[in-house]
Design a protein around this motif. Structure first.
Motif, PDB file in Angstrom:
ATOM      1  N   SER A 266       2.405  -8.266   4.516  1.00 57.01           N
ATOM      2  CA  SER A 266       1.551  -9.454   4.593  1.00 57.01           C
ATOM      3  C   SER A 266       0.727  -9.398   5.870  1.00 57.01           C
ATOM      4  O   SER A 266       1.039  -8.673   6.805  1.00 57.01           O
ATOM      5  CB  SER A 266       2.407 -10.713   4.553  1.00 57.01           C
ATOM      6  OG  SER A 266       3.298 -10.714   5.654  1.00 57.01           O
TER       7      SER A 266
ATOM      8  N   LYS B  73      11.563   1.208  -7.082  1.00 52.68           N
ATOM      9  CA  LYS B  73      10.156   0.808  -7.015  1.00 52.68           C
ATOM     10  C   LYS B  73       9.654   0.903  -5.584  1.00 52.68           C
ATOM     11  O   LYS B  73      10.408   0.726  -4.627  1.00 52.68           O
ATOM     12  CB  LYS B  73       9.992  -0.619  -7.528  1.00 52.68           C
ATOM     13  CG  LYS B  73      10.304  -0.753  -8.994  1.00 52.68           C
ATOM     14  CD  LYS B  73      10.084  -2.173  -9.460  1.00 52.68           C
ATOM     15  CE  LYS B  73      10.399  -2.272 -10.941  1.00 52.68           C
ATOM     16  NZ  LYS B  73      10.239  -3.634 -11.444  1.00 52.68           N
TER      17      LYS B  73
ATOM     18  N   GLY C 254       6.280  -3.422  -1.584  1.00 56.25           N
ATOM     19  CA  GLY C 254       4.982  -4.091  -1.661  1.00 56.25           C
ATOM     20  C   GLY C 254       4.205  -3.932  -0.361  1.00 56.25           C
ATOM     21  O   GLY C 254       4.732  -3.501   0.665  1.00 56.25           O
TER      22      GLY C 254
END
Length: 87
Positions: A75, A69, A72
Motif C-alpha cells: 500500500s 499465491k 499483493g
C-alpha cells in the motif's frame, strides 16, 4: 438415486469393552456381549467415498503441491503527521 460407496466400512464399538468390529457382528469377539441392538458407528465425514467429502484424484499422486499465491502490491505510505506542540 441411491449413493452407497463401495469402499465405506461400517463398524460397531462394544459398549462394555470398547472393541471395534464389523457392523455385521452379532456378538463382541473380545468380551462376548450381544451386539444385535448396538447402533453402527458414524463414518468419518472426511473419509473417501462419504458424500460431501473431498474427492481423491489418483492422478495427483507424486505431483508437487501447488505454488502459493504471490503477495499483493504494497500500500502507499501514509503522509507524515504534523509535529506536536512543544512541552
Amino acid at each position: 438415486m441411491c449413493f452407497r460407496p463401495a469402499n465405506l466400512v461400517l463398524t460397531k464399538t462394544c459398549p462394555d469393552c470398547g472393541e471395534m468390529s464389523d457392523a455385521t457382528v452379532a456378538q463382541c469377539p473380545k468380551c462376548g456381549r450381544d451386539m444385535i441392538n448396538v447402533e453402527p458407528d458414524m463414518p468419518d465425514p472426511n473419509a473417501p467415498g462419504v458424500p460431501g467429502a473431498a474427492v481423491f484424484d489418483p492422478s495427483d499422486i507424486g505431483k508437487p503441491p501447488s505454488a502459493p499465491k504471490a503477495p499483493g502490491a504494497p500500500s502507499s505510505p501514509t503522509p507524515p503527521k504534523a509535529p506536536g506542540a512543544p512541552r
